[in-house]
Design an enzyme around this catalytic site. Structure first.
Site, PDB file in Angstrom:
ATOM      1  N   ARG A 116     -28.173 -29.512  50.887  1.00 40.69           N
ATOM      2  CA  ARG A 116     -27.081 -28.953  51.696  1.00 40.69           C
ATOM      3  C   ARG A 116     -26.835 -27.468  51.439  1.00 40.69           C
ATOM      4  NH1 ARG A 116     -24.531 -34.147  50.559  1.00 40.69           N
ATOM      5  NH2 ARG A 116     -24.796 -35.462  52.389  1.00 40.69           N
ATOM      6  N   LYS A 138     -30.060 -15.977  61.322  1.00 41.14           N
ATOM      7  CA  LYS A 138     -30.683 -16.989  62.177  1.00 41.14           C
ATOM      8  C   LYS A 138     -31.894 -17.554  61.446  1.00 41.14           C
ATOM      9  CE  LYS A 138     -29.425 -15.911  66.927  1.00 41.14           C
ATOM     10  NZ  LYS A 138     -29.943 -15.601  68.284  1.00 41.14           N
ATOM     11  N   GLU A 180     -38.873  -4.907  69.066  1.00 45.04           N
ATOM     12  CA  GLU A 180     -37.472  -5.200  68.765  1.00 45.04           C
ATOM     13  C   GLU A 180     -36.666  -3.914  68.544  1.00 45.04           C
ATOM     14  OE1 GLU A 180     -35.977  -8.000  68.996  1.00 45.04           O
ATOM     15  OE2 GLU A 180     -37.599  -9.476  69.018  1.00 45.04           O
ATOM     16  N   LYS A 218     -28.245  -3.690  64.732  1.00 43.08           N
ATOM     17  CA  LYS A 218     -28.168  -5.152  64.736  1.00 43.08           C
ATOM     18  C   LYS A 218     -26.962  -5.636  63.941  1.00 43.08           C
ATOM     19  CE  LYS A 218     -30.429  -9.516  64.266  1.00 43.08           C
ATOM     20  NZ  LYS A 218     -31.634 -10.323  64.086  1.00 43.08           N
ATOM     21  N   GLU A 228     -22.830 -15.970  67.803  1.00 41.60           N
ATOM     22  CA  GLU A 228     -23.407 -15.780  69.139  1.00 41.60           C
ATOM     23  C   GLU A 228     -22.590 -16.454  70.244  1.00 41.60           C
ATOM     24  OE1 GLU A 228     -27.918 -15.051  69.997  1.00 41.60           O
ATOM     25  OE2 GLU A 228     -27.506 -17.154  70.429  1.00 41.60           O
ATOM     26  N   ARG A 232     -23.246 -10.984  70.597  1.00 43.20           N
ATOM     27  CA  ARG A 232     -24.547 -11.149  69.938  1.00 43.20           C
ATOM     28  C   ARG A 232     -25.633 -11.600  70.913  1.00 43.20           C
ATOM     29  NH1 ARG A 232     -25.934 -13.975  64.051  1.00 43.20           N
ATOM     30  NH2 ARG A 232     -28.188 -13.625  64.190  1.00 43.20           N
ATOM     31  N   ASN A 236     -30.711 -10.927  72.840  1.00 43.61           N
ATOM     32  CA  ASN A 236     -31.733 -11.740  73.489  1.00 43.61           C
ATOM     33  C   ASN A 236     -32.320 -11.076  74.728  1.00 43.61           C
ATOM     34  OD1 ASN A 236     -31.697 -14.362  71.919  1.00 43.61           O
ATOM     35  ND2 ASN A 236     -29.535 -14.183  72.425  1.00 43.61           N
ATOM     36  N   HIS A 239     -35.856 -11.812  75.928  1.00 48.71           N
ATOM     37  CA  HIS A 239     -36.280 -13.025  75.234  1.00 48.71           C
ATOM     38  C   HIS A 239     -36.271 -14.277  76.113  1.00 48.71           C
ATOM     39  CE1 HIS A 239     -35.955 -10.443  71.800  1.00 48.71           C
ATOM     40  NE2 HIS A 239     -36.269 -11.392  70.959  1.00 48.71           N
ATOM     41  N   HIS A 243     -39.722 -15.342  75.406  1.00 46.83           N
ATOM     42  CA  HIS A 243     -39.970 -16.554  74.618  1.00 46.83           C
ATOM     43  C   HIS A 243     -40.767 -17.578  75.426  1.00 46.83           C
ATOM     44  CE1 HIS A 243     -36.804 -16.433  71.137  1.00 46.83           C
ATOM     45  NE2 HIS A 243     -37.938 -15.831  70.832  1.00 46.83           N
ATOM     46  N   HIS A 260     -45.061 -12.151  68.778  1.00 48.25           N
ATOM     47  CA  HIS A 260     -43.701 -12.185  69.319  1.00 48.25           C
ATOM     48  C   HIS A 260     -43.370 -10.909  70.086  1.00 48.25           C
ATOM     49  CE1 HIS A 260     -39.404 -13.031  69.548  1.00 48.25           C
ATOM     50  NE2 HIS A 260     -39.179 -11.830  69.047  1.00 48.25           N
TER      51      HIS A 260
END
Length: 357
Positions: A116, A138, A180, A218, A228, A232, A236, A239, A243, A260
Protein backbone atom coordinates in the site's frame (compact mmCIF):
# COMPACT_ATOMS: atom_id res chain seq x y z
CA UNK A 1 20.47 25.55 -10.12
CA UNK A 2 17.90 26.24 -7.43
CA UNK A 3 15.78 23.21 -6.50
CA UNK A 4 12.08 23.28 -7.42
CA UNK A 5 9.52 22.44 -4.74
CA UNK A 6 6.45 20.58 -6.02
CA UNK A 7 3.34 19.70 -4.03
CA UNK A 8 4.90 16.70 -2.30
CA UNK A 9 8.46 16.48 -3.60
CA UNK A 10 11.57 18.46 -4.40
CA UNK A 11 13.32 18.44 -7.78
CA UNK A 12 17.10 18.74 -7.47
CA UNK A 13 19.52 19.35 -10.33
CA UNK A 14 22.99 18.06 -11.23
CA UNK A 15 25.58 18.26 -8.44
CA UNK A 16 22.96 19.02 -5.78
CA UNK A 17 21.30 15.65 -6.26
CA UNK A 18 23.84 13.46 -4.55
CA UNK A 19 24.30 15.66 -1.49
CA UNK A 20 20.52 15.95 -1.08
CA UNK A 21 20.15 12.20 -1.54
CA UNK A 22 22.77 11.61 1.16
CA UNK A 23 20.83 13.86 3.56
CA UNK A 24 17.54 12.18 2.64
CA UNK A 25 18.92 8.69 3.30
CA UNK A 26 20.41 9.77 6.63
CA UNK A 27 17.15 11.37 7.78
CA UNK A 28 14.82 8.60 6.60
CA UNK A 29 17.08 5.61 7.32
CA UNK A 30 15.43 3.19 4.85
CA UNK A 31 15.58 -0.50 5.75
CA UNK A 32 16.78 -1.44 2.24
CA UNK A 33 17.45 0.68 -0.85
CA UNK A 34 16.26 -0.81 -4.13
CA UNK A 35 17.36 0.62 -7.47
CA UNK A 36 15.18 -0.19 -10.50
CA UNK A 37 16.94 0.03 -13.87
CA UNK A 38 16.35 -1.26 -17.37
CA UNK A 39 18.89 -3.06 -19.53
CA UNK A 40 20.30 0.20 -20.92
CA UNK A 41 20.50 2.22 -17.72
CA UNK A 42 22.05 -0.77 -15.93
CA UNK A 43 25.06 -0.46 -18.24
CA UNK A 44 25.09 3.25 -19.07
CA UNK A 45 23.93 5.04 -15.90
CA UNK A 46 24.07 2.73 -12.88
CA UNK A 47 27.89 2.76 -12.44
CA UNK A 48 27.96 6.56 -12.35
CA UNK A 49 24.99 6.69 -9.97
CA UNK A 50 26.38 4.07 -7.58
CA UNK A 51 29.75 5.82 -7.51
CA UNK A 52 28.05 8.91 -6.04
CA UNK A 53 25.41 7.23 -3.88
CA UNK A 54 26.32 7.36 -0.20
CA UNK A 55 24.16 4.74 1.49
CA UNK A 56 26.26 4.05 4.60
CA UNK A 57 25.60 0.59 5.99
CA UNK A 58 22.20 0.27 4.31
CA UNK A 59 21.80 -2.71 1.99
CA UNK A 60 21.46 -1.77 -1.72
CA UNK A 61 19.82 -4.13 -4.21
CA UNK A 62 19.57 -3.56 -7.98
CA UNK A 63 16.58 -4.86 -9.96
CA UNK A 64 16.68 -4.91 -13.74
CA UNK A 65 13.67 -4.86 -16.09
CA UNK A 66 13.50 -5.04 -19.90
CA UNK A 67 13.56 -1.75 -21.79
CA UNK A 68 10.97 -0.21 -24.09
CA UNK A 69 7.27 0.68 -24.00
CA UNK A 70 6.32 -2.96 -24.60
CA UNK A 71 7.74 -3.72 -21.12
CA UNK A 72 5.42 -1.26 -19.37
CA UNK A 73 3.01 -4.00 -18.30
CA UNK A 74 1.42 -5.48 -15.23
CA UNK A 75 3.46 -8.65 -15.84
CA UNK A 76 6.70 -6.71 -15.36
CA UNK A 77 5.18 -5.14 -12.23
CA UNK A 78 4.52 -8.65 -10.92
CA UNK A 79 8.18 -9.50 -11.37
CA UNK A 80 9.30 -6.37 -9.52
CA UNK A 81 6.78 -6.89 -6.69
CA UNK A 82 7.96 -10.49 -6.33
CA UNK A 83 11.61 -9.40 -6.29
CA UNK A 84 10.84 -6.83 -3.58
CA UNK A 85 9.15 -9.51 -1.51
CA UNK A 86 11.98 -12.01 -2.01
CA UNK A 87 14.56 -9.42 -0.92
CA UNK A 88 12.53 -8.70 2.22
CA UNK A 89 11.28 -5.23 1.34
CA UNK A 90 9.08 -3.66 4.01
CA UNK A 91 7.20 -0.38 4.29
CA UNK A 92 10.41 1.41 5.32
CA UNK A 93 12.19 0.40 2.11
CA UNK A 94 13.13 2.97 -0.55
CA UNK A 95 12.82 2.43 -4.29
CA UNK A 96 14.99 4.58 -6.58
CA UNK A 97 13.87 4.53 -10.22
CA UNK A 98 16.89 5.14 -12.46
CA UNK A 99 15.76 5.33 -16.05
CA UNK A 100 13.50 6.87 -18.66
CA UNK A 101 9.75 7.31 -18.60
CA UNK A 102 8.97 3.59 -18.67
CA UNK A 103 11.11 2.98 -15.57
CA UNK A 104 9.81 6.02 -13.65
CA UNK A 105 6.15 5.34 -14.57
CA UNK A 106 6.31 1.64 -13.75
CA UNK A 107 8.60 2.03 -10.74
CA UNK A 108 6.41 4.74 -9.27
CA UNK A 109 3.35 2.50 -9.67
CA UNK A 110 5.14 -0.46 -8.08
CA UNK A 111 6.23 1.67 -5.11
CA UNK A 112 2.79 3.24 -4.70
CA UNK A 113 1.08 -0.16 -4.52
CA UNK A 114 3.59 -2.46 -2.79
CA UNK A 115 2.39 -2.89 0.81
CA UNK A 116 0.00 0.00 0.00
CA UNK A 117 2.91 2.32 -0.58
CA UNK A 118 6.65 2.63 -0.01
CA UNK A 119 8.76 5.73 -0.55
CA UNK A 120 10.31 6.27 -3.96
CA UNK A 121 12.63 8.67 -5.76
CA UNK A 122 12.92 9.24 -9.51
CA UNK A 123 16.29 9.75 -11.19
CA UNK A 124 15.29 10.31 -14.83
CA UNK A 125 17.93 9.54 -17.44
CA UNK A 126 16.09 10.50 -20.66
CA UNK A 127 15.05 13.97 -21.77
CA UNK A 128 11.41 12.87 -21.88
CA UNK A 129 11.53 11.67 -18.29
CA UNK A 130 13.38 14.78 -17.11
CA UNK A 131 10.84 17.26 -18.47
CA UNK A 132 7.67 15.22 -18.18
CA UNK A 133 7.38 11.62 -17.01
CA UNK A 134 9.22 11.84 -13.71
CA UNK A 135 7.51 15.03 -12.46
CA UNK A 136 3.91 15.29 -11.27
CA UNK A 137 3.19 11.88 -9.76
CA UNK A 138 1.50 10.13 -12.69
CA UNK A 139 2.45 6.47 -12.42
CA UNK A 140 1.17 3.44 -14.23
CA UNK A 141 1.38 0.83 -16.94
CA UNK A 142 -0.23 0.09 -20.28
CA UNK A 143 -3.19 -2.24 -20.72
CA UNK A 144 -2.35 -4.16 -23.87
CA UNK A 145 -1.74 -1.44 -26.45
CA UNK A 146 -3.68 1.19 -24.47
CA UNK A 147 -1.36 3.77 -22.94
CA UNK A 148 -1.30 4.28 -19.16
CA UNK A 149 -4.71 2.73 -18.53
CA UNK A 150 -3.77 1.37 -15.08
CA UNK A 151 -2.10 3.60 -12.53
CA UNK A 152 -2.35 6.11 -9.70
CA UNK A 153 -1.30 9.70 -9.08
CA UNK A 154 1.25 9.42 -6.30
CA UNK A 155 4.27 11.69 -6.16
CA UNK A 156 7.63 10.39 -4.99
CA UNK A 157 9.68 12.18 -2.34
CA UNK A 158 12.35 13.51 -4.69
CA UNK A 159 13.34 13.87 -8.34
CA UNK A 160 17.00 14.17 -9.31
CA UNK A 161 17.74 15.58 -12.76
CA UNK A 162 21.38 14.97 -13.71
CA UNK A 163 21.75 16.30 -17.25
CA UNK A 164 25.04 14.39 -17.70
CA UNK A 165 22.99 11.21 -18.18
CA UNK A 166 21.75 12.62 -21.50
CA UNK A 167 25.15 11.87 -23.02
CA UNK A 168 24.14 8.18 -22.99
CA UNK A 169 21.03 8.76 -25.14
CA UNK A 170 20.73 8.06 -28.86
CA UNK A 171 19.58 11.01 -30.97
CA UNK A 172 16.02 9.70 -31.49
CA UNK A 173 15.46 9.54 -27.72
CA UNK A 174 16.63 13.14 -27.32
CA UNK A 175 14.28 14.24 -30.07
CA UNK A 176 11.41 12.34 -28.45
CA UNK A 177 11.81 14.31 -25.23
CA UNK A 178 11.98 17.57 -27.15
CA UNK A 179 8.33 17.07 -28.20
CA UNK A 180 7.15 17.51 -24.62
CA UNK A 181 9.23 20.68 -24.25
CA UNK A 182 7.61 22.11 -27.39
CA UNK A 183 4.22 21.18 -25.93
CA UNK A 184 4.93 23.13 -22.73
CA UNK A 185 5.53 26.24 -24.82
CA UNK A 186 2.42 25.72 -26.95
CA UNK A 187 0.04 25.28 -24.03
CA UNK A 188 1.46 27.76 -21.53
CA UNK A 189 4.32 30.03 -22.54
CA UNK A 190 4.74 31.57 -25.99
CA UNK A 191 8.12 33.03 -25.02
CA UNK A 192 9.40 29.54 -24.18
CA UNK A 193 8.04 28.26 -27.50
CA UNK A 194 9.86 31.06 -29.34
CA UNK A 195 13.09 30.19 -27.54
CA UNK A 196 12.82 26.52 -28.46
CA UNK A 197 12.11 27.32 -32.10
CA UNK A 198 15.28 29.41 -32.37
CA UNK A 199 17.67 26.71 -31.23
CA UNK A 200 20.24 27.64 -33.86
CA UNK A 201 21.00 30.62 -31.64
CA UNK A 202 21.61 28.35 -28.64
CA UNK A 203 24.27 25.79 -27.76
CA UNK A 204 24.46 22.67 -25.59
CA UNK A 205 25.16 24.73 -22.48
CA UNK A 206 21.64 26.19 -22.78
CA UNK A 207 20.04 22.76 -22.39
CA UNK A 208 20.21 22.87 -18.59
CA UNK A 209 18.17 26.06 -18.48
CA UNK A 210 15.65 24.84 -21.07
CA UNK A 211 15.04 21.66 -19.07
CA UNK A 212 14.74 23.71 -15.88
CA UNK A 213 12.21 26.06 -17.51
CA UNK A 214 10.18 23.10 -18.77
CA UNK A 215 10.01 21.59 -15.29
CA UNK A 216 8.95 24.99 -13.89
CA UNK A 217 6.07 25.18 -16.40
CA UNK A 218 4.88 21.66 -15.65
CA UNK A 219 5.14 22.23 -11.89
CA UNK A 220 3.05 25.42 -12.07
CA UNK A 221 0.29 23.53 -13.86
CA UNK A 222 0.39 20.42 -11.66
CA UNK A 223 0.58 22.40 -8.41
CA UNK A 224 -2.65 24.19 -9.28
CA UNK A 225 -4.46 20.98 -10.27
CA UNK A 226 -2.67 17.86 -8.96
CA UNK A 227 -5.51 15.40 -9.70
CA UNK A 228 -6.26 16.64 -13.24
CA UNK A 229 -9.74 18.01 -12.66
CA UNK A 230 -9.17 21.11 -14.77
CA UNK A 231 -5.99 23.00 -15.70
CA UNK A 232 -3.68 19.95 -15.64
CA UNK A 233 -5.60 18.55 -18.58
CA UNK A 234 -3.79 21.04 -20.84
CA UNK A 235 -0.69 18.87 -20.50
CA UNK A 236 -2.51 16.40 -22.75
CA UNK A 237 -2.35 18.64 -25.82
CA UNK A 238 -1.34 16.42 -28.75
CA UNK A 239 -1.94 13.30 -26.68
CA UNK A 240 -5.53 12.38 -27.60
CA UNK A 241 -4.56 11.63 -31.17
CA UNK A 242 -0.88 11.10 -30.33
CA UNK A 243 -1.48 8.31 -27.82
CA UNK A 244 -3.91 6.61 -30.23
CA UNK A 245 -1.32 6.77 -33.01
CA UNK A 246 1.38 5.46 -30.66
CA UNK A 247 -0.85 2.56 -29.57
CA UNK A 248 -1.87 1.74 -33.14
CA UNK A 249 1.73 1.64 -34.37
CA UNK A 250 2.73 -0.43 -31.34
CA UNK A 251 0.02 -3.01 -32.01
CA UNK A 252 0.52 -3.53 -35.74
CA UNK A 253 3.78 -5.30 -36.54
CA UNK A 254 3.82 -4.01 -40.12
CA UNK A 255 4.05 -0.47 -38.74
CA UNK A 256 7.28 0.95 -37.30
CA UNK A 257 7.22 1.44 -33.52
CA UNK A 258 7.04 5.13 -32.69
CA UNK A 259 8.70 6.68 -29.68
CA UNK A 260 6.32 8.61 -27.46
CA UNK A 261 7.55 12.01 -28.60
CA UNK A 262 7.40 11.03 -32.27
CA UNK A 263 3.71 10.16 -31.91
CA UNK A 264 2.96 13.27 -29.84
CA UNK A 265 4.59 15.45 -32.49
CA UNK A 266 2.08 14.10 -35.02
CA UNK A 267 -0.72 14.56 -32.50
CA UNK A 268 0.22 18.20 -31.90
CA UNK A 269 0.04 19.03 -35.62
CA UNK A 270 -3.30 17.24 -35.96
CA UNK A 271 -4.75 18.93 -32.90
CA UNK A 272 -3.37 22.31 -33.97
CA UNK A 273 -5.38 21.87 -37.18
CA UNK A 274 -8.49 21.05 -35.13
CA UNK A 275 -7.76 24.16 -33.09
CA UNK A 276 -8.11 26.36 -36.18
CA UNK A 277 -11.57 24.91 -36.84
CA UNK A 278 -12.85 24.85 -33.25
CA UNK A 279 -10.95 27.38 -31.11
CA UNK A 280 -9.93 30.12 -33.52
CA UNK A 281 -6.21 29.33 -33.68
CA UNK A 282 -4.87 31.49 -36.49
CA UNK A 283 -3.69 29.94 -39.74
CA UNK A 284 -0.35 31.67 -39.20
CA UNK A 285 0.03 29.91 -35.83
CA UNK A 286 -0.92 26.60 -37.46
CA UNK A 287 1.72 27.13 -40.15
CA UNK A 288 4.30 28.00 -37.51
CA UNK A 289 3.48 24.93 -35.40
CA UNK A 290 3.54 22.64 -38.42
CA UNK A 291 6.78 24.11 -39.74
CA UNK A 292 8.67 24.12 -36.45
CA UNK A 293 7.66 20.58 -35.44
CA UNK A 294 8.50 19.31 -38.92
CA UNK A 295 12.03 20.72 -38.63
CA UNK A 296 12.77 18.19 -35.90
CA UNK A 297 10.37 15.29 -36.47
CA UNK A 298 10.17 13.19 -39.61
CA UNK A 299 6.79 12.78 -41.20
CA UNK A 300 4.96 9.58 -40.24
CA UNK A 301 3.17 7.63 -42.96
CA UNK A 302 -0.51 7.47 -41.96
CA UNK A 303 -2.74 6.18 -44.73
CA UNK A 304 -6.49 6.43 -45.25
CA UNK A 305 -7.10 2.90 -43.91
CA UNK A 306 -5.33 3.83 -40.67
CA UNK A 307 -7.76 6.63 -39.79
CA UNK A 308 -10.66 4.51 -38.50
CA UNK A 309 -8.66 2.23 -36.14
CA UNK A 310 -6.76 5.22 -34.74
CA UNK A 311 -10.02 7.07 -34.11
CA UNK A 312 -11.44 3.98 -32.43
CA UNK A 313 -8.49 3.90 -30.04
CA UNK A 314 -9.27 7.48 -29.00
CA UNK A 315 -12.41 6.16 -27.28
CA UNK A 316 -10.10 4.89 -24.50
CA UNK A 317 -8.57 8.31 -23.80
CA UNK A 318 -8.69 9.12 -20.08
CA UNK A 319 -10.02 12.66 -20.63
CA UNK A 320 -13.20 11.33 -22.23
CA UNK A 321 -16.50 11.75 -20.42
CA UNK A 322 -19.77 9.87 -20.99
CA UNK A 323 -18.36 8.30 -24.14
CA UNK A 324 -17.50 11.68 -25.71
CA UNK A 325 -13.92 12.26 -26.87
CA UNK A 326 -12.46 15.38 -25.25
CA UNK A 327 -9.55 17.28 -26.77
CA UNK A 328 -7.17 19.90 -25.48
CA UNK A 329 -6.89 22.52 -28.22
CA UNK A 330 -5.20 25.89 -28.69
CA UNK A 331 -6.80 29.31 -28.90
CA UNK A 332 -3.34 30.74 -29.57
CA UNK A 333 0.26 29.69 -29.02
CA UNK A 334 0.63 29.73 -25.23
CA UNK A 335 -3.12 29.51 -24.55
CA UNK A 336 -4.89 26.14 -24.34
CA UNK A 337 -8.55 25.20 -23.90
CA UNK A 338 -9.75 21.94 -22.33
CA UNK A 339 -12.78 19.70 -22.95
CA UNK A 340 -13.19 20.47 -26.65
CA UNK A 341 -15.14 18.21 -28.97
CA UNK A 342 -14.49 17.46 -32.64
CA UNK A 343 -16.55 15.62 -35.25
CA UNK A 344 -15.16 12.61 -37.08
CA UNK A 345 -15.26 14.68 -40.26
CA UNK A 346 -12.95 17.29 -38.75
CA UNK A 347 -10.59 14.63 -37.43
CA UNK A 348 -10.36 13.13 -40.92
CA UNK A 349 -9.70 16.65 -42.28
CA UNK A 350 -6.85 16.94 -39.78
CA UNK A 351 -5.35 13.66 -41.00
CA UNK A 352 -5.60 14.90 -44.59
CA UNK A 353 -3.92 18.18 -43.61
CA UNK A 354 -1.06 16.25 -42.02
CA UNK A 355 -0.79 13.93 -45.01
CA UNK A 356 -0.60 16.76 -47.53
CA UNK A 357 1.25 19.63 -45.84
Amino acid sequence: MESITTKNAIVHFNSNIYEELKVYIKENNPSIIFILVDINTHDDCLPQFLSQLESGDIQVEVMEMPDGEESKTIDICMGVWEALSEYGADRKSLLINLGGGVVTDLGGFVASTYMRGVKYINIPTSLLAMVDASVGGKTGVDLGNLKNQVGVISEGDMVGIDVSFLSTLPKNQMISGFAEMLKHGLIYDKTYWNTLTNLEQLDVSDLDQLIYDSVVIKNKIVSEDPTEQGLRKILNFGHTLGHAIESYFLDYTEKPTLLHGEAIAVGMILEAYLSTKICGLSTNDLKSITSEISKTFSKVDISLEDYAPIMKLMLHDKKNSHGIIKFVLLEAIGKAKIDCEATNELIIEAFEYYKNF
